[in-house]
Design a protein around this motif. Sequence first.
Motif, PDB file in Angstrom:
ATOM      1  N   ASP A  69       1.538  -1.753  -5.234  1.00 49.54           N
ATOM      2  CA  ASP A  69       2.170  -1.066  -4.103  1.00 49.54           C
ATOM      3  C   ASP A  69       3.561  -0.565  -4.488  1.00 49.54           C
ATOM      4  N   LEU A  70       4.293  -1.401  -5.233  1.00 48.66           N
ATOM      5  CA  LEU A  70       5.637  -1.026  -5.670  1.00 48.66           C
ATOM      6  C   LEU A  70       5.579   0.163  -6.622  1.00 48.66           C
ATOM      7  N   TYR A  71       4.654   0.113  -7.581  1.00 44.34           N
ATOM      8  CA  TYR A  71       4.512   1.207  -8.540  1.00 44.34           C
ATOM      9  C   TYR A  71       4.089   2.501  -7.839  1.00 44.34           C
ATOM     10  N   ALA A  72       3.098   2.388  -6.960  1.00 38.19           N
ATOM     11  CA  ALA A  72       2.568   3.578  -6.295  1.00 38.19           C
ATOM     12  C   ALA A  72       3.633   4.282  -5.461  1.00 38.19           C
ATOM     13  N   ALA A  73       4.532   3.503  -4.879  1.00 36.00           N
ATOM     14  CA  ALA A  73       5.559   4.073  -4.009  1.00 36.00           C
ATOM     15  C   ALA A  73       6.731   4.669  -4.782  1.00 36.00           C
ATOM     16  N   ASN A  74       6.865   4.306  -6.059  1.00 39.78           N
ATOM     17  CA  ASN A  74       8.078   4.696  -6.784  1.00 39.78           C
ATOM     18  C   ASN A  74       7.846   5.442  -8.095  1.00 39.78           C
ATOM     19  N   LEU A  75       6.614   5.487  -8.581  1.00 39.52           N
ATOM     20  CA  LEU A  75       6.350   6.096  -9.878  1.00 39.52           C
ATOM     21  C   LEU A  75       5.353   7.241  -9.758  1.00 39.52           C
ATOM     22  N   THR A  76       5.487   8.203 -10.652  1.00 40.39           N
ATOM     23  CA  THR A  76       4.515   9.292 -10.722  1.00 40.39           C
ATOM     24  C   THR A  76       3.381   8.886 -11.655  1.00 40.39           C
ATOM     25  N   ASP A  77       2.282   9.616 -11.596  1.00 42.75           N
ATOM     26  CA  ASP A  77       1.165   9.330 -12.497  1.00 42.75           C
ATOM     27  C   ASP A  77       1.580   9.426 -13.969  1.00 42.75           C
ATOM     28  N   PRO A  78       2.294  10.487 -14.387  1.00 38.82           N
ATOM     29  CA  PRO A  78       2.712  10.555 -15.793  1.00 38.82           C
ATOM     30  C   PRO A  78       3.601   9.379 -16.202  1.00 38.82           C
ATOM     31  N   GLN A  79       4.487   8.937 -15.322  1.00 40.86           N
ATOM     32  CA  GLN A  79       5.345   7.795 -15.647  1.00 40.86           C
ATOM     33  C   GLN A  79       4.518   6.532 -15.865  1.00 40.86           C
ATOM     34  N   MET A  80       3.540   6.304 -15.002  1.00 39.82           N
ATOM     35  CA  MET A  80       2.706   5.106 -15.150  1.00 39.82           C
ATOM     36  C   MET A  80       1.872   5.174 -16.422  1.00 39.82           C
ATOM     37  N   ARG A  81       1.363   6.352 -16.751  1.00 42.65           N
ATOM     38  CA  ARG A  81       0.577   6.482 -17.983  1.00 42.65           C
ATOM     39  C   ARG A  81       1.451   6.242 -19.213  1.00 42.65           C
TER      40      ARG A  81
END
Length: 245
Positions: free
Chosen positions: A117-129
């Motif tokens: 939930d924290l990642y989804a609210a604060n990060l973009t898909d490219p950042q997570m990849r």
Amino acid sequence: MDDQGGTSMLRMLTAALLANAAIHPTNAAAQAAPAAATSHDALALELAQLGQPTALFVEGVLMGYDLASMEQKPDADAAEVEKEFPGFMAKVQQRGRAELERLMTERAPGLHRQLADLYAANLTDPQMRDMMAFLRTPTGLKFVRSMMLSSSGANSAEDLKLTAEEVAAENRAAASETMKKLSGDEWLELMKFATSPAGQANRALAEKAQPLVATSMTAIMTEFTKRMEPITMDILESYIKAKAD
């Protein structure tokens, strides 16, 4: 468990949770390229599970428990019971370890959801990849695994409650110890990631993650202490019964 023992245990558990536990280097399946995520939320959950694999999360916490058990000194009451029933403390620690393993395994999926939930609210898909790509490198594996196993003793809580400030202090100390273990090339690779858009986003997210870690670890320790009370009494009663027989 007395305040000193509880504080030591909380510190060790915190160190395990603070780090993004690494994928084990010999697990080829875990290191394989991930399938394309079907949604932003799915990608966030994948990152959370990659950063905190249940097996290694539990392993790190149990290592902390073992170390805390060796350091812990029994209070006067426990020492008196141990004197009358030799082996009592070892039995409590053994049962406690098994109960902690069950508790951490139960709580891991919830932790994954909170992190996702924290990642989804604060990060973009490219950042997570990009974050997942770094976690899969040898340097990323070494860094996060070392973080998981590092503990500075920064926490000074006396009531089994952890604050975000204590989490931040523990994290800084663990990172400092981890940096000493990196080679020059590994340090450069880490700095390259840290200064990338994904690395900067990860660093900015740390402040928001600290209250989550503090709340999670306080809840875990509260539940663990609650579970240990009847277990300890059960062990004591078995010793009393054996002596009476």
